[in-house]
Motif scaffolding. Structure first.
Motif, mmCIF file in Angstrom:
data_model
loop_
_atom_site.group_PDB
_atom_site.id
_atom_site.type_symbol
_atom_site.label_atom_id
_atom_site.label_comp_id
_atom_site.label_asym_id
_atom_site.label_seq_id
_atom_site.Cartn_x
_atom_site.Cartn_y
_atom_site.Cartn_z
ATOM 1 N N GLU A 218 35.798 36.475 39.710
ATOM 2 C CA GLU A 218 35.076 37.829 39.494
ATOM 3 C C GLU A 218 36.421 38.504 39.040
ATOM 4 O O GLU A 218 36.086 39.290 37.868
ATOM 5 C CB GLU A 218 34.670 38.673 40.989
ATOM 6 C CG GLU A 218 33.608 37.962 41.488
ATOM 7 C CD GLU A 218 33.216 38.627 42.678
ATOM 8 O OE1 GLU A 218 34.196 39.244 43.309
ATOM 9 O OE2 GLU A 218 32.183 38.792 43.280
ATOM 10 N N CYS A 219 37.585 38.515 39.134
ATOM 11 C CA CYS A 219 38.730 39.148 38.620
ATOM 12 C C CYS A 219 38.819 38.727 36.982
ATOM 13 O O CYS A 219 39.044 39.525 36.191
ATOM 14 C CB CYS A 219 40.169 38.789 39.583
ATOM 15 S SG CYS A 219 40.234 39.431 41.057
ATOM 16 N N THR B 33 37.269 53.809 40.847
ATOM 17 C CA THR B 33 36.531 52.695 40.869
ATOM 18 C C THR B 33 37.551 51.553 41.584
ATOM 19 O O THR B 33 38.667 51.435 41.097
ATOM 20 C CB THR B 33 36.015 52.166 39.715
ATOM 21 O OG1 THR B 33 35.298 53.048 39.109
ATOM 22 C CG2 THR B 33 35.423 50.736 39.680
ATOM 23 N N HIS B 34 36.948 50.831 42.706
ATOM 24 C CA HIS B 34 37.922 49.834 43.105
ATOM 25 C C HIS B 34 37.999 48.671 42.111
ATOM 26 O O HIS B 34 37.079 48.062 42.179
ATOM 27 C CB HIS B 34 37.598 49.295 44.700
ATOM 28 C CG HIS B 34 38.031 50.317 45.652
ATOM 29 N ND1 HIS B 34 36.993 51.326 46.337
ATOM 30 C CD2 HIS B 34 39.072 50.697 46.338
ATOM 31 C CE1 HIS B 34 37.521 52.001 47.068
ATOM 32 N NE2 HIS B 34 38.851 51.658 47.076
ATOM 33 N N VAL B 35 38.907 48.744 41.324
ATOM 34 C CA VAL B 35 39.019 47.683 40.252
ATOM 35 C C VAL B 35 39.709 46.357 40.884
ATOM 36 O O VAL B 35 40.465 46.368 41.635
ATOM 37 C CB VAL B 35 40.151 48.216 39.288
ATOM 38 C CG1 VAL B 35 40.141 47.103 38.088
ATOM 39 C CG2 VAL B 35 39.496 49.518 38.431
ATOM 40 N N LYS B 36 38.842 45.438 40.624
ATOM 41 C CA LYS B 36 39.368 43.902 41.119
ATOM 42 C C LYS B 36 40.428 43.429 40.290
ATOM 43 O O LYS B 36 40.053 43.100 39.310
ATOM 44 C CB LYS B 36 38.215 42.996 41.298
ATOM 45 C CG LYS B 36 37.170 43.356 42.441
ATOM 46 C CD LYS B 36 36.200 42.280 42.500
ATOM 47 C CE LYS B 36 34.999 42.802 43.773
ATOM 48 N NZ LYS B 36 34.156 41.907 43.891
ATOM 49 N N LEU B 37 41.528 43.326 40.842
ATOM 50 C CA LEU B 37 42.717 42.694 40.219
ATOM 51 C C LEU B 37 43.545 41.604 40.906
ATOM 52 O O LEU B 37 43.626 41.602 42.218
ATOM 53 C CB LEU B 37 43.660 43.863 39.736
ATOM 54 C CG LEU B 37 43.354 44.854 38.992
ATOM 55 C CD1 LEU B 37 44.347 46.035 38.826
ATOM 56 C CD2 LEU B 37 42.985 44.546 37.449
ATOM 57 N N LEU B 38 43.855 40.462 40.374
ATOM 58 C CA LEU B 38 44.810 39.599 40.616
ATOM 59 C C LEU B 38 46.238 40.161 40.728
ATOM 60 O O LEU B 38 46.369 41.049 39.847
ATOM 61 C CB LEU B 38 44.744 38.282 39.948
ATOM 62 C CG LEU B 38 43.310 37.552 39.965
ATOM 63 C CD1 LEU B 38 43.301 36.495 38.905
ATOM 64 C CD2 LEU B 38 42.798 37.130 41.357
ATOM 65 N N ALA B 39 47.180 39.600 41.488
ATOM 66 C CA ALA B 39 48.385 40.070 41.736
ATOM 67 C C ALA B 39 49.111 40.160 40.341
ATOM 68 O O ALA B 39 49.921 40.988 40.227
ATOM 69 C CB ALA B 39 49.243 39.217 42.679
ATOM 70 N N PHE B 40 49.128 39.067 39.644
ATOM 71 C CA PHE B 40 49.682 39.006 38.404
ATOM 72 C C PHE B 40 49.552 40.329 37.227
ATOM 73 O O PHE B 40 50.370 40.781 36.567
ATOM 74 C CB PHE B 40 49.789 37.816 37.640
ATOM 75 C CG PHE B 40 48.449 37.470 36.812
ATOM 76 C CD1 PHE B 40 48.391 37.917 35.463
ATOM 77 C CD2 PHE B 40 47.260 36.987 37.436
ATOM 78 C CE1 PHE B 40 47.286 37.857 34.701
ATOM 79 C CE2 PHE B 40 45.937 37.007 36.591
ATOM 80 C CZ PHE B 40 45.944 37.161 35.360
ATOM 81 N N ASP B 41 48.150 40.746 37.459
ATOM 82 C CA ASP B 41 47.500 41.727 36.791
ATOM 83 C C ASP B 41 48.133 43.254 37.398
ATOM 84 O O ASP B 41 48.518 44.079 37.009
ATOM 85 C CB ASP B 41 46.273 42.022 36.587
ATOM 86 C CG ASP B 41 45.572 42.198 35.236
ATOM 87 O OD1 ASP B 41 46.552 42.648 34.501
ATOM 88 O OD2 ASP B 41 44.453 42.118 35.019
#
Length: 181
Positions: free
Chosen positions: A154-155, A16-24
Motif C-alpha cells: 500500500e505504501c 490525511t493519515h498518509v501511509k509512509l514507510l520509515a525511509f520515506d
C-alpha cells in the motif's frame, strides 16, 4: 469553490493519515517556520500512519510513552502523551469529561505498546530535537501475519500513484508534441 491564492501549498494531504514507510517518513523536510508542516516533495504532511514491530519502549508514568516502530526500512520514533490529567494546555481547551476520555484512550493505547508486538500507529507528524516523529493518536495491535506485506504494498502504491502526483504539473498545459524518430 474559490481557491485561496495565498496558500503556499495549493494541493495537500492536510489532515490525511498518509501511509509512509520509515525511509520515506524519516526524510520529510522540516518546516521553514512554526506555521508550516513537514513536507514530502513539497507536499505538506500533517498526519501519518505506519506499521511495524515495536523495538523500543521508554515509559514515564503519567508523562509519556516514547517508542519506536521498525518496518524493515528504518525506525520511526513515536510519542504517546499520558499527561492529560495534569496538562494546563488541555485543561484550558477541553471540558473535564473530554480530558478524562482522552486520558483513558491514551492509557489503553499505552497498555498495547509492548516490545516485539506488530502495531499500526497513527498520529500527527511533529518535530523533536531536529528530527521527525509521530505524536500518537491511536495504536492498534495487528494479529494478521500478512498485514506487514500489505502495508508495504500500500505504501509503495500510494507513493507511486497518489503522493507523487498531488502537486505534479498537468500534462495538458504543456506544448509538448510527440515526435517520432
Amino acid at each position: 469553490m474559490q481557491q485561496n491564492n495565498n496558500n503556499p501549498f495549493p494541493i495537500s494531504l492536510h489532515n490525511t493519515h498518509v501511509k509512509l514507510l520509515a525511509f520515506d517518513f524519516l526524510t520529510l523536510t522540516p518546516p521553514s517556520s512554526p506555521d508550516y508542516p513537514f513536507t514530502r516533495k513539497s507536499i505538506p504532511i500533517t498526519r501519518a500512519e505506519t506499521l511495524g514491530t515495536i523495538v523500543l519502549r521508554d515509559h514515564k508514568p503519567s508523562k509519556f510513552l516514547r517508542f519506536a516502530i521498525d518496518d524493515g526500512t528504518g525506525c520511526i520514533p513515536c510519542i504517546l502523551w499520558l499527561n492529560h490529567m495534569t496538562s494546563p494546555h488541555l485543561a484550558r481547551r477541553r471540558s473535564p469529561q473530554d480530558v478524562c476520555l482522552l486520558a483513558d484512550a491514551a492509557a489503553r493505547s499505552a497498555a498495547m505498546v509492548k516490545v516485539g508486538v506488530v502495531a499500526r500507529v497513527r498520529g500527527k507528524v511533529t518535530g523533536f530535537k531536529g528530527g521527525v516523529q509521530i505524536t500518537v493518536s491511536d495504536v492498534f495491535v495487528e494479529r494478521d501475519p500478512n498485514v506487514e506485506i500489505l502495508h508495504w504494498v500500500e505504501c509503495v502504491n500510494l507513493a507511486k500513484n497518489c503522493y507523487n502526483l498531488v502537486n505534479a504539473p498537468s500534462s495538458s498545459s504543456g506544448s509538448g508534441s510527440a515526435t517520432r524518430k
